[in-house]
Design a protein around this motif. Structure first.
Motif, mmCIF file in Angstrom:
data_model
loop_
_atom_site.group_PDB
_atom_site.id
_atom_site.type_symbol
_atom_site.label_atom_id
_atom_site.label_comp_id
_atom_site.label_asym_id
_atom_site.label_seq_id
_atom_site.Cartn_x
_atom_site.Cartn_y
_atom_site.Cartn_z
ATOM 1 N N LYS A 101 1.951 1.924 -7.648
ATOM 2 C CA LYS A 101 1.167 0.801 -7.150
ATOM 3 C C LYS A 101 -0.285 0.908 -7.621
ATOM 4 C CE LYS A 101 1.813 -0.962 -3.088
ATOM 5 N NZ LYS A 101 2.172 -2.349 -3.506
ATOM 6 N N GLN A 102 -1.184 0.165 -6.983
ATOM 7 C CA GLN A 102 -2.584 0.130 -7.402
ATOM 8 C C GLN A 102 -3.199 1.532 -7.372
ATOM 9 O OE1 GLN A 102 -1.150 -1.794 -5.035
ATOM 10 N NE2 GLN A 102 -2.051 -3.842 -4.955
ATOM 11 N N SER A 103 -4.283 1.680 -8.104
ATOM 12 C CA SER A 103 -4.894 3.004 -8.271
ATOM 13 C C SER A 103 -5.200 3.679 -6.947
ATOM 14 C CB SER A 103 -6.185 2.879 -9.095
ATOM 15 O OG SER A 103 -5.909 2.456 -10.403
ATOM 16 N N GLU A 104 -5.759 2.938 -5.993
ATOM 17 C CA GLU A 104 -6.125 3.543 -4.714
ATOM 18 C C GLU A 104 -4.890 4.079 -3.990
ATOM 19 O OE1 GLU A 104 -9.224 0.653 -5.921
ATOM 20 O OE2 GLU A 104 -7.040 0.558 -5.728
ATOM 21 N N TYR A 123 -10.952 2.402 -9.968
ATOM 22 C CA TYR A 123 -10.598 2.384 -8.550
ATOM 23 C C TYR A 123 -11.866 2.303 -7.723
ATOM 24 C CZ TYR A 123 -12.000 7.313 -8.233
ATOM 25 O OH TYR A 123 -12.718 8.481 -8.251
ATOM 26 N N GLN A 177 -9.442 6.100 -14.467
ATOM 27 C CA GLN A 177 -8.851 4.960 -13.781
ATOM 28 C C GLN A 177 -9.937 4.117 -13.119
ATOM 29 O OE1 GLN A 177 -5.411 7.527 -11.847
ATOM 30 N NE2 GLN A 177 -4.965 5.355 -11.599
ATOM 31 N N LEU A 231 -4.669 -3.638 0.726
ATOM 32 C CA LEU A 231 -4.599 -2.525 -0.223
ATOM 33 C C LEU A 231 -4.739 -1.192 0.507
ATOM 34 C CD1 LEU A 231 -4.539 -1.403 -3.115
ATOM 35 C CD2 LEU A 231 -7.008 -1.820 -3.238
#
Length: 212
Positions: free
Chosen positions: A121-124, A53, A51, A104
């Protein structure tokens, strides 16, 4: 020299070190070891899944994700996850970091106990959520490489974590049990106060001021 654990380089920027100092100052060994394990579990999962990130953002998110349980950062009326997210926002605003990046990190911390949302949601955000799930409830335990798991635990030992984390959660929000309405931390309150009842969603609907 930068430290590497389980194939993950621990961020050593000024930002990362300052974040670590805050957790060291206001947290305890339980939260320190847990937060670092969460970071490493999430980072390893992200690396293995290839991924994209930001390692430093994941690190800061992990270090701050439970700071809302501490006296320094606990509010009187907000969910502890939001307290931690707000603390991270205030911290990051002292650095040259875009608002979208700060948001984020805020989302990652605020949603780390929200299954069904965070993982999409977003990778983080997703990696923090999965790191928490693995360390607290063993989610994905069998799929995580044993040798890496053992290396992480050796550096950041669990030390009776299963027995100590539940009362640690409760101490963080026992003064505001109503903030657990609609989320999994309600189970923590019920564990210590079986007689306590939060408001009921159906009751809220049926007894709303609407006439029909």
């Amino acid at each position: 020299m930068q430290q590497t654990i389980a194939g993950i380089q621990i961020p050593d920027s000024r930002l990362a070190k300052d974040a670590a100092d805050i957790l060291r100052e206001h947290g305890n060994d339980l939260l320190w070891n847990h937060s670092n394990r969460v970071f490493l579990f999430g980072a390893v999962n992200g690396k293995q899944a290839k991924q994209n990130y930001d390692l430093e953002l994941l690190y800061v998110s992990a270090l701050f994700h439970d700071l809302g349980l501490t006296k320094q950062f606990s509010s009187s009326d907000l969910r502890f996850e939001v307290d931690g997210a707000n603390a991270a926002r205030q911290f990051l605003q002292h650095y040259d970091i875009p608002d979208a990046t700060i948001q984020l990190v805020w989302d990652a911390i605020a949603l780390h106990t929200t299954p069904g949302v965070a993982e999409h949601k977003q990778s983080e955000v997703a990696l923090l959520f999965h790191g928490v799930g693995l360390d607290v409830m063993g989610d994905g335990f069998e799929q995580f490489p044993k040798e890496l798991r053992d290396e992480i635990i050796k550096m950041f030992p669990r030390n009776n974590f299963k027995k100590e984390i539940i009362p640690a959660f409760y101490e963080g929000f026992k003064h505001k049990p109503e903030t657990t309405f609609g989320n999994m931390k309600e189970d923590i309150v019920q564990h210590f106060r079986p007689e306590y009842r939060n408001k009921n969603f159906c009751h809220c609907i049926l007894h709303s001021p609407w006439t029909e």
